[in-house]
Motif scaffolding. Structure first.
Motif, PDB file in Angstrom:
ATOM      1  N   GLU A 194      -9.125   4.978  94.915  1.00 37.78           N
ATOM      2  CA  GLU A 194      -8.768   5.669  96.161  1.00 37.78           C
ATOM      3  C   GLU A 194      -8.799   4.718  97.353  1.00 37.78           C
ATOM      4  O   GLU A 194      -7.852   4.667  98.148  1.00 37.78           O
ATOM      5  N   LYS A 195      -9.859   3.944  97.481  1.00 38.55           N
ATOM      6  CA  LYS A 195      -9.966   3.024  98.613  1.00 38.55           C
ATOM      7  C   LYS A 195      -8.961   1.877  98.477  1.00 38.55           C
ATOM      8  O   LYS A 195      -8.363   1.437  99.468  1.00 38.55           O
ATOM      9  N   ILE A 196      -8.765   1.385  97.269  1.00 40.58           N
ATOM     10  CA  ILE A 196      -7.797   0.303  97.055  1.00 40.58           C
ATOM     11  C   ILE A 196      -6.392   0.779  97.397  1.00 40.58           C
ATOM     12  O   ILE A 196      -5.622   0.063  98.046  1.00 40.58           O
ATOM     13  N   ASP A 197      -6.045   1.988  96.992  1.00 42.22           N
ATOM     14  CA  ASP A 197      -4.729   2.538  97.329  1.00 42.22           C
ATOM     15  C   ASP A 197      -4.563   2.630  98.840  1.00 42.22           C
ATOM     16  O   ASP A 197      -3.468   2.410  99.375  1.00 42.22           O
ATOM     17  N   GLU A 198      -5.629   2.954  99.535  1.00 40.86           N
ATOM     18  CA  GLU A 198      -5.604   3.059 101.000  1.00 40.86           C
ATOM     19  C   GLU A 198      -5.310   1.695 101.626  1.00 40.86           C
ATOM     20  O   GLU A 198      -4.509   1.583 102.561  1.00 40.86           O
ATOM     21  N   ILE A 199      -5.951   0.654 101.098  1.00 41.22           N
ATOM     22  CA  ILE A 199      -5.731  -0.710 101.605  1.00 41.22           C
ATOM     23  C   ILE A 199      -4.316  -1.173 101.300  1.00 41.22           C
ATOM     24  O   ILE A 199      -3.637  -1.760 102.157  1.00 41.22           O
ATOM     25  N   VAL A 200      -3.855  -0.902 100.089  1.00 44.82           N
ATOM     26  CA  VAL A 200      -2.498  -1.297  99.695  1.00 44.82           C
ATOM     27  C   VAL A 200      -1.468  -0.627 100.594  1.00 44.82           C
ATOM     28  O   VAL A 200      -0.509  -1.265 101.046  1.00 44.82           O
ATOM     29  N   LEU A 201      -1.646   0.659 100.873  1.00 48.04           N
ATOM     30  CA  LEU A 201      -0.725   1.391 101.747  1.00 48.04           C
ATOM     31  C   LEU A 201      -0.684   0.766 103.133  1.00 48.04           C
ATOM     32  O   LEU A 201       0.386   0.616 103.744  1.00 48.04           O
ATOM     33  N   ALA A 202      -1.855   0.389 103.655  1.00 44.64           N
ATOM     34  CA  ALA A 202      -1.927  -0.214 104.987  1.00 44.64           C
ATOM     35  C   ALA A 202      -1.178  -1.545 105.020  1.00 44.64           C
ATOM     36  O   ALA A 202      -0.396  -1.809 105.943  1.00 44.64           O
ATOM     37  N   LEU A 203      -1.403  -2.383 104.025  1.00 45.92           N
ATOM     38  CA  LEU A 203      -0.723  -3.683 103.974  1.00 45.92           C
ATOM     39  C   LEU A 203       0.780  -3.510 103.770  1.00 45.92           C
ATOM     40  O   LEU A 203       1.592  -4.176 104.407  1.00 45.92           O
ATOM     41  N   GLU A 204       1.137  -2.605 102.878  1.00 44.08           N
ATOM     42  CA  GLU A 204       2.542  -2.371 102.560  1.00 44.08           C
ATOM     43  C   GLU A 204       3.309  -1.865 103.774  1.00 44.08           C
ATOM     44  O   GLU A 204       4.476  -2.223 103.984  1.00 44.08           O
ATOM     45  N   SER A 205       2.660  -1.042 104.592  1.00 41.65           N
ATOM     46  CA  SER A 205       3.329  -0.487 105.772  1.00 41.65           C
ATOM     47  C   SER A 205       3.670  -1.568 106.781  1.00 41.65           C
ATOM     48  O   SER A 205       4.693  -1.494 107.464  1.00 41.65           O
ATOM     49  N   VAL A 206       2.820  -2.583 106.882  1.00 41.04           N
ATOM     50  CA  VAL A 206       3.095  -3.704 107.796  1.00 41.04           C
ATOM     51  C   VAL A 206       4.253  -4.534 107.255  1.00 41.04           C
ATOM     52  O   VAL A 206       5.151  -4.949 108.005  1.00 41.04           O
ATOM     53  N   ILE A 207       4.248  -4.795 105.957  1.00 43.30           N
ATOM     54  CA  ILE A 207       5.316  -5.575 105.336  1.00 43.30           C
ATOM     55  C   ILE A 207       6.655  -4.869 105.515  1.00 43.30           C
ATOM     56  O   ILE A 207       7.667  -5.501 105.830  1.00 43.30           O
ATOM     57  N   ARG A 208       6.661  -3.554 105.319  1.00 43.12           N
ATOM     58  CA  ARG A 208       7.896  -2.788 105.427  1.00 43.12           C
ATOM     59  C   ARG A 208       8.449  -2.810 106.858  1.00 43.12           C
ATOM     60  O   ARG A 208       9.668  -2.752 107.071  1.00 43.12           O
ATOM     61  N   ALA A 209       7.567  -2.895 107.840  1.00 46.83           N
ATOM     62  CA  ALA A 209       7.997  -2.870 109.243  1.00 46.83           C
ATOM     63  C   ALA A 209       8.486  -4.228 109.741  1.00 46.83           C
ATOM     64  O   ALA A 209       9.131  -4.310 110.788  1.00 46.83           O
ATOM     65  N   LYS A 210       8.211  -5.274 108.994  1.00 45.47           N
ATOM     66  CA  LYS A 210       8.578  -6.615 109.442  1.00 45.47           C
ATOM     67  C   LYS A 210      10.091  -6.736 109.615  1.00 45.47           C
ATOM     68  O   LYS A 210      10.865  -6.385 108.724  1.00 45.47           O
ATOM     69  N   GLY A 211      10.503  -7.237 110.768  1.00 46.82           N
ATOM     70  CA  GLY A 211      11.922  -7.428 111.033  1.00 46.82           C
ATOM     71  C   GLY A 211      12.670  -6.163 111.410  1.00 46.82           C
ATOM     72  O   GLY A 211      13.905  -6.160 111.472  1.00 46.82           O
ATOM     73  N   GLN A 212      11.932  -5.067 111.677  1.00 45.80           N
ATOM     74  CA  GLN A 212      12.564  -3.806 112.050  1.00 45.80           C
ATOM     75  C   GLN A 212      12.271  -3.467 113.511  1.00 45.80           C
ATOM     76  O   GLN A 212      11.207  -3.811 114.033  1.00 45.80           O
ATOM     77  N   CYS A 213      13.202  -2.787 114.148  1.00 43.43           N
ATOM     78  CA  CYS A 213      13.034  -2.321 115.532  1.00 43.43           C
ATOM     79  C   CYS A 213      13.343  -0.831 115.602  1.00 43.43           C
ATOM     80  O   CYS A 213      14.036  -0.284 114.743  1.00 43.43           O
ATOM     81  N   TYR A 214      12.793  -0.207 116.638  1.00 43.91           N
ATOM     82  CA  TYR A 214      13.035   1.213 116.852  1.00 43.91           C
ATOM     83  C   TYR A 214      13.933   1.367 118.071  1.00 43.91           C
ATOM     84  O   TYR A 214      13.593   0.905 119.171  1.00 43.91           O
ATOM     85  N   LEU A 215      15.102   1.986 117.878  1.00 39.89           N
ATOM     86  CA  LEU A 215      16.051   2.205 118.975  1.00 39.89           C
ATOM     87  C   LEU A 215      15.989   3.656 119.429  1.00 39.89           C
ATOM     88  O   LEU A 215      15.987   4.577 118.594  1.00 39.89           O
ATOM     89  N   MET A 216      15.944   3.862 120.743  1.00 38.88           N
ATOM     90  CA  MET A 216      16.017   5.196 121.321  1.00 38.88           C
ATOM     91  C   MET A 216      17.086   5.176 122.402  1.00 38.88           C
ATOM     92  O   MET A 216      17.175   4.201 123.177  1.00 38.88           O
ATOM     93  N   MET A 217      17.889   6.216 122.460  1.00 38.10           N
ATOM     94  CA  MET A 217      18.961   6.247 123.458  1.00 38.10           C
ATOM     95  C   MET A 217      19.366   7.690 123.741  1.00 38.10           C
ATOM     96  O   MET A 217      19.073   8.602 122.953  1.00 38.10           O
ATOM     97  N   ASN A 218      20.032   7.882 124.868  1.00 34.37           N
ATOM     98  CA  ASN A 218      20.633   9.165 125.197  1.00 34.37           C
ATOM     99  C   ASN A 218      22.141   9.068 124.984  1.00 34.37           C
ATOM    100  O   ASN A 218      22.755   8.030 125.293  1.00 34.37           O
ATOM    101  N   VAL A 219      22.725  10.146 124.482  1.00 36.80           N
ATOM    102  CA  VAL A 219      24.152  10.148 124.154  1.00 36.80           C
ATOM    103  C   VAL A 219      24.752  11.489 124.564  1.00 36.80           C
ATOM    104  O   VAL A 219      24.162  12.546 124.300  1.00 36.80           O
TER     105      VAL A 219
END
Length: 300
Positions: A209-234
């Motif tokens: 359980e704790k290891i899965d928690e750590i893996v999820l935390a690390l994986e979430s950072v890796i997945r976010a690398k090189g990504q941006c969040y765009l917000m706009m009005n249209v």
């Protein structure tokens, strides 16, 4: 091979110990990953004490040499470890790979002096090969049916051919710059290496359980690398044009805006490398009030 000492006791049942490099080319990026994942070092990492607590009372960090980490994990001194795949293969330790961190990319190569007549691995029969990875090197040449003498060195491997210590080297190369600087050329590739997270097999069961928690935390950072969040009005009548040019992980999110201008808010996750071109395309399609924000973590 390093053995656990009394000063490095096996962590208790309620504690997960993560071993990370205390120095070397992958130490900096790993420390950054640990911080971004939320496992902040409670005592700071600047003094490089052997074991450091994190903000999570059930997780602590063990600083160790990258080459020793596989054996620390295999022996149970650490439950998890982050090090290079090359280090794990060199040690041959009984650990399980849990996650590829997609950093520290390098290739273990066979290289010879530029002026050498050697063109293939077979041409090195009877030669002396210097390396910091003797186990991997012996296995590689044995697999090719080529007999060589392996000379184990602790560093500055690229200098050994010019000093007459060896005819060739097996060493890590990231960009090839060091090889070119030392007038060496690649003959063959031994293996591709990245930084990986490995686990003690028993810990994977006992502390899942704790290891899965750590893996999820690390994986979430890796997945976010090189990504941006765009917000706009249209304007609603331009929404189709905006959606046509806007990529996203699962398509853009569209929400009503409390406005008399018939606007909708459009949000999307996009690759950072595309933002420059997308801004102009979105403006031409009818988007306005565009915001670009960094993303620290993406959890699926």
């Amino acid at each position: 091979m390093s053995k656990p000492s009394p000063r490095q006791p096996v962590p208790g049942p309620g504690l997960v110990r993560l071993a990370i490099p205390n120095k070397g080319r992958i130490a900096g990026p790993i420390n950054e990953l640990i911080e971004k994942s939320g496992l902040h070092l409670a005592e700071g990492g600047s003094d490089r004490r052997l074991i450091t607590r994190t903000r999570d009372p059930n997780v602590e960090i063990l600083f160790a040499r990258p080459i020793d980490i596989p054996e620390y994990v295999a022996s149970g001194v650490a439950d998890l470890g982050i090090t290079g795949k090359d280090m794990v293969m060199e040690r041959g330790s009984a650990v399980e790979q849990v996650l590829d961190l997609q950093t520290g990319k390098a290739t273990l190569v066979v290289a010879v002096p530029e002026e050498s007549d050697v063109e293939t691995v077979a041409d090195l029969a009877g030669a002396k090969v210097a390396t910091e990875f003797p186990a991997i090197t012996r296995a590689f040449f044995a697999g090719h049916g080529v007999a060589v003498t392996v000379v184990t060195v602790g560093g500055a491997c690229e200098a050994t051919p010019h000093l007459g210590i060896a005819d060739a080297i097996v060493d890590l190369s990231s960009s090839g710059t060091t090889l070119r600087t030392n007038h060496l050329r690649v003959v063959d590739e031994v293996l591709a290496s990245t930084t990986i997270l490995v686990a003690n097999p028993a810990s994977l069961t006992a502390k899942r359980e704790k290891i899965d928690e750590i893996v999820l935390a690390l994986e979430s950072v890796i997945r976010a690398k090189g990504q941006c969040y765009l917000m706009m009005n249209v304007h609603r009548n331009a929404l189709a044009d905006v959606r046509e040019v806007l990529p996203g992980l699962s398509g853009p999110t569209v929400m009503d805006v409390a406005s008399d201008e018939n606007l909708v808010a459009v949000h999307a996750v996009v690759k950072e490398e595309r933002v420059y071109q997308l801004i102009n395309q979105l403006k031409r399609a009818g988007a306005k009030d565009i915001l670009v924000m960094p993303i620290e973590r993406i959890i699926r």
